[in-house]
Design an enzyme around this catalytic site. Structure first.
Site, mmCIF file in Angstrom:
data_model
loop_
_atom_site.group_PDB
_atom_site.id
_atom_site.type_symbol
_atom_site.label_atom_id
_atom_site.label_comp_id
_atom_site.label_asym_id
_atom_site.label_seq_id
_atom_site.Cartn_x
_atom_site.Cartn_y
_atom_site.Cartn_z
ATOM 1 C CG HIS A 66 33.285 30.778 49.146
ATOM 2 N ND1 HIS A 66 33.365 29.501 48.664
ATOM 3 C CD2 HIS A 66 31.977 31.113 49.029
ATOM 4 C CE1 HIS A 66 32.179 29.093 48.284
ATOM 5 N NE2 HIS A 66 31.318 30.057 48.495
ATOM 6 C CG ASN A 67 34.062 34.105 45.848
ATOM 7 O OD1 ASN A 67 34.254 32.940 46.194
ATOM 8 N ND2 ASN A 67 34.577 34.616 44.767
#
Length: 341
Positions: free
Chosen positions: A248-249
Site C-alpha cells: 500500500h501507498n
C-alpha cells in the site's frame, strides 16, 4: 474523504459514539455531541475528521493539526490542539480503526445482482468471457478483453484495449489504456496494516485506491494493494513479472521493471526507469532514485541514490559489495591454507 466510487459514507457520528466504539474516554465531555463525518491522517484532517496519534515523536508538532477529534494516549494529552475533542486510550490506532467502521465501509458486489450489473457502463467492443462478474457503476473501455472468471469490483474504471486475465480480481482501482493484468493477479485488495488492541492485534482500514497508468503489465498471481489513505500508483509502461507484491501507498515510476518475487514494502517511492532483479526486497518508507538497479535477492534498508546499482544483504553499492566479497573469499582461502598447514 475516501473516494465515494469505492467507499460508502455512513456518518456523521457524534464524538461520544466514536469514543464508545473505540473504548476511549472523552477528555472533555462537553464536546461529546460534536459531529464527525470522516477519517484522515493527522496532516490532512479537518474539523469534520477524526485522526489518531500513535507515534510519540509527532506529539510536539501536533499544535498545527486541525482535526475535530483525535485518539491518543493519556500521556500525550498535553500536546492536543486547542478545541480538539481528545479521546484517551492506550491503543489509539486500534480505537481509531474501530471508529472508522462507523464512518466508512467498502462498497461490495450487491447480493443477488446479475453477473454484469445493470449500472455498469461497457463501451462498444468490450469482449466478455464466461463467468465474468462486473460490479455496479464499473466502467470499461472499448476493445478491452476480460477472460473467464475475472471479477471487476464496484466503481472500477478500466480503460481501452486492456486485457484482464482469467480469475484476475480488480477492485478499488482506476486503470488506464492498454493495461494487461494476467491470470490470477489481484489489484486493490487491502494492504497490510495492523495495530495492537485491548483484545489483540486488529486490522487497520485501508481507504485508498490503486492507479495504474497506461501500458502497465502485471504478471500472473501478482498483487498490488490499495493505499491506506493515498493512492498506490504504478507509472506508464512499467512491467511487473509474475509473483510480485507491491504494498500500500507505493509510488512506482514509469518504465520500471520488476522481476519475479520482488517485494516493495509500504510507502516506498520508486523513480522512473528502476530495475529490480528477482527476489529483491525493499523496506518501507524508502526512496529508490530514478535509473537505479537493485540486484537479484538484494535486501534494501536504505535510500538508493539515482543511477546507482545496489546488491547484497544488506544491499549496498555494487563496487563495495564486490570488494567485500573478494576480501571474504581471500580471507577464507588464507584461513583454509593455515588450517591445512
Amino acid at each position: 474523504m475516501p473516494d465515494p466510487r469505492f467507499f460508502e459514507t455512513l456518518g456523521p457520528v457524534s464524538v461520544s459514539a466514536l469514543a464508545a466504539v473505540g473504548g476511549a474516554e472523552l477528555a472533555d465531555p462537553t464536546l461529546g455531541e460534536r459531529l464527525i463525518a470522516t477519517v484522515a491522517p493527522l496532516d490532512d484532517a479537518g474539523a469534520d475528521a477524526v485522526s489518531f496519534l500513535s507515534d510519540p515523536r509527532r506529539a510536539k508538532n501536533l499544535s498545527a493539526c486541525k482535526a475535530g477529534a483525535i485518539f491518543m494516549r493519556p500521556q500525550h494529552r498535553e500536546f492536543a490542539p486547542d478545541g480538539c475533542a481528545v479521546l484517551l486510550t492506550p491503543h489509539p490506532q486500534a480505537a481509531w480503526a474501530a471508529a472508522t467502521a462507523l464512518l466508512h465501509t467498502p462498497r461490495r458486489h450487491e447480493a443477488g445482482a446479475p453477473a454484469i450489473h445493470p449500472s455498469a457502463v461497457l463501451e462498444e467492443g468490450v469482449r466478455l468471457s464466461p463467468g465474468v462478474i462486473i460490479g455496479q457503476d464499473a466502467r470499461i473501455g472499448r476493445g478491452t478483453t476480460i477472460s473467464p472468471g475475472a471479477v471487476v469490483g464496484p466503481g472500477v474504471a478500466i480503460g481501452r484495449d486492456c486485457f484482464i486475465g482469467a480469475n484476475a480480481v480488480v477492485g478499488f482501482a482506476l486503470i488506464g489504456d492498454r493495461v494487461s493484468l494476467h491470470a490470477g493477479s489481484v489489484v486493490g485488495e487491502a494492504g497490510f496494516g495492523a495495530a495492537p488492541g485491548a483484545r489483540g492485534v486488529v486490522d487497520l482500514p485501508q481507504l485508498g485506491r490503486v492507479v495504474l497508468q497506461d501500458g502497465v503489465t502485471l504478471g500472473a498471481n501478482s498483487c498490488i494493494d490499495r493505499g491506506a489513505f493515498d493512492d498506490t500508483t504504478v507509472g506508464e509502461n512499467t512491467k511487473i513479472d509474475n509473483l510480485v507484491h507491491v504494498a500500500h501507498n507505493v509510488q512506482l515510476g514509469r518504465n520500471c521493471v520488476l522481476a519475479a518475487y520482488t517485494g516493495l514494502s509500504g510507502t516506498t517511492v520508486v523513480g522512473d526507469g528502476v530495475a529490480f532483479g528477482g527476489k529483491a526486497g525493499v523496506a518501507d518508507h524508502l526512496t529508490i532514485g530514478p535509473g537505479a538497479s537493485i540486484g537479484a535477492s538484494a535486501s534494501v534498508f536504505k535510500d538508493v541514490p539515482a543511477g546507482e546499482t545496489w546488491t547484497g544483504f544488506p544491499a549496498r553499492p555494487i563496487k563495495r559489495w564486490l570488494r567485500e566479497t573478494a576480501w571474504l573469499s581471500r580471507s577464507a582461502r588464507s584461513r583454509g591454507m593455515k588450517d591445512e598447514a
